[in-house]
Design a protein around this motif. Structure first.
Motif, PDB file in Angstrom:
ATOM      1  N   UNK A 131      59.656  33.053  12.219  1.00 23.25           N
ATOM      2  CA  UNK A 131      60.621  32.672  11.190  1.00 23.25           C
ATOM      3  C   UNK A 131      60.048  32.842   9.781  1.00 23.25           C
ATOM      4  N   UNK A 132      58.951  32.142   9.483  1.00 27.79           N
ATOM      5  CA  UNK A 132      58.447  32.111   8.110  1.00 27.79           C
ATOM      6  C   UNK A 132      57.748  33.400   7.693  1.00 27.79           C
ATOM      7  N   UNK A 133      56.961  33.993   8.577  1.00 30.19           N
ATOM      8  CA  UNK A 133      56.309  35.256   8.246  1.00 30.19           C
ATOM      9  C   UNK A 133      57.324  36.370   8.005  1.00 30.19           C
ATOM     10  N   UNK A 134      58.342  36.392   8.861  1.00 28.96           N
ATOM     11  CA  UNK A 134      59.398  37.399   8.712  1.00 28.96           C
ATOM     12  C   UNK A 134      60.198  37.150   7.438  1.00 28.96           C
ATOM     13  N   UNK A 135      60.489  35.889   7.145  1.00 30.06           N
ATOM     14  CA  UNK A 135      61.205  35.551   5.916  1.00 30.06           C
ATOM     15  C   UNK A 135      60.419  36.009   4.687  1.00 30.06           C
ATOM     16  N   UNK A 136      59.110  35.768   4.688  1.00 29.91           N
ATOM     17  CA  UNK A 136      58.271  36.192   3.558  1.00 29.91           C
ATOM     18  C   UNK A 136      58.336  37.701   3.367  1.00 29.91           C
ATOM     19  N   UNK A 137      58.256  38.445   4.465  1.00 23.90           N
ATOM     20  CA  UNK A 137      58.301  39.908   4.368  1.00 23.90           C
ATOM     21  C   UNK A 137      59.674  40.381   3.905  1.00 23.90           C
ATOM     22  N   UNK A 138      60.742  39.766   4.413  1.00 25.12           N
ATOM     23  CA  UNK A 138      62.088  40.146   3.982  1.00 25.12           C
ATOM     24  C   UNK A 138      62.278  39.904   2.483  1.00 25.12           C
ATOM     25  N   UNK A 139      61.923  38.712   2.010  1.00 24.29           N
ATOM     26  CA  UNK A 139      62.073  38.404   0.581  1.00 24.29           C
ATOM     27  C   UNK A 139      61.220  39.337  -0.274  1.00 24.29           C
ATOM     28  N   UNK A 140      60.021  39.636   0.209  1.00 18.75           N
ATOM     29  CA  UNK A 140      59.137  40.552  -0.518  1.00 18.75           C
ATOM     30  C   UNK A 140      59.736  41.948  -0.592  1.00 18.75           C
ATOM     31  N   UNK A 141      60.278  42.433   0.523  1.00 20.21           N
ATOM     32  CA  UNK A 141      60.843  43.792   0.546  1.00 20.21           C
ATOM     33  C   UNK A 141      62.069  43.903  -0.365  1.00 20.21           C
ATOM     34  N   UNK A 142      62.921  42.890  -0.351  1.00 21.76           N
ATOM     35  CA  UNK A 142      64.098  42.895  -1.231  1.00 21.76           C
ATOM     36  C   UNK A 142      63.658  42.909  -2.694  1.00 21.76           C
ATOM     37  N   UNK A 143      62.692  42.064  -3.024  1.00 16.76           N
ATOM     38  CA  UNK A 143      62.213  42.000  -4.408  1.00 16.76           C
ATOM     39  C   UNK A 143      61.496  43.276  -4.827  1.00 16.76           C
ATOM     40  N   UNK A 144      60.739  43.857  -3.908  1.00 20.05           N
ATOM     41  CA  UNK A 144      60.073  45.129  -4.190  1.00 20.05           C
ATOM     42  C   UNK A 144      61.112  46.193  -4.522  1.00 20.05           C
ATOM     43  N   UNK A 145      62.180  46.233  -3.749  1.00 18.84           N
ATOM     44  CA  UNK A 145      63.259  47.193  -4.013  1.00 18.84           C
ATOM     45  C   UNK A 145      63.867  46.964  -5.402  1.00 18.84           C
ATOM     46  N   UNK A 146      64.063  45.711  -5.773  1.00 19.38           N
ATOM     47  CA  UNK A 146      64.657  45.404  -7.075  1.00 19.38           C
ATOM     48  C   UNK A 146      63.742  45.784  -8.237  1.00 19.38           C
ATOM     49  N   UNK A 147      62.450  45.796  -7.998  1.00 19.29           N
ATOM     50  CA  UNK A 147      61.477  46.110  -9.059  1.00 19.29           C
ATOM     51  C   UNK A 147      61.027  47.571  -9.062  1.00 19.29           C
TER      52      UNK A 147
END
Length: 170
Positions: A72-88
């Motif tokens: 749950x938490x490791x996957x959530x961290x990677x998902x949030x990171x990937x979305x933010x990376x895309x935005x930046x």
């Protein structure tokens, strides 16, 4: 045809993530980790397909940690990171997307650091232990994303065949 290509590309990215985690298993799990597969969290610089690909790859890899919390938490961290990376992805300094590597470092340091502290080490949980775990996870992410991930981005950008394969509209 375009949809099939995007699905195959995402599946390959997810598969590479899993293989890197498993082959480098001693480094991929635990309180002090350098998860080399996290270099792939910078692929959203090129395509939004990579957001779902690295999220799926992380989830599948975390199945091997045998912890539903890590799933749950490791996957959530990677998902949030990937979305933010895309935005930046378009913010660059001297042509390098330095800000794109910050989300995987920060989200993993905070989320996974807290997970390790409060779920896996509850008997010793304290602010100093939390900060220590955040720093150790963050340092591993600096190696994976801040150094190796940016090298991967530059390599893809300089290699027309790789760039053509990874970009969203190819």
């Amino acid at each position: 045809m375009m949809r099939t290509t995007r699905i195959v590309r995402a599946a390959l990215i997810a598969g590479i993530y899993v293989v890197l985690c498993l082959v480098l298993q001693p480094f991929s799990y635990g309180p002090v980790q350098v998860r080399i597969s996290e270099v792939l969290t910078l692929l959203p610089v090129f395509t939004p397909d990579a957001i779902w690909a690295v999220t799926l790859g992380c989830f599948l890899s975390n199945l091997f940690s045998m912890s539903p919390w890590d799933m749950l938490f490791g996957t959530l961290a990677t998902f949030l990171a990937a979305v933010s990376t895309y935005q930046l992805r378009h913010i660059r300094f001297k042509g390098v997307p330095f800000l794109s590597c910050l989300p995987p470092i920060l989200f993993n340091a905070v989320i996974v650091g807290a997970e390790i502290t409060y779920i896996f080490m509850p008997e010793t949980a304290s602010v100093p232990v939390l900060l220590f775990n955040m720093v150790t996870v963050g340092l591993g992410q600096v190696v994976s994303c801040g150094i190796l991930g940016l090298l991967l981005v530059k390599t893809i950008e300089k290699t027309p065949q790789l760039r053509g394969w990874v970009e969203a509209n190819k």
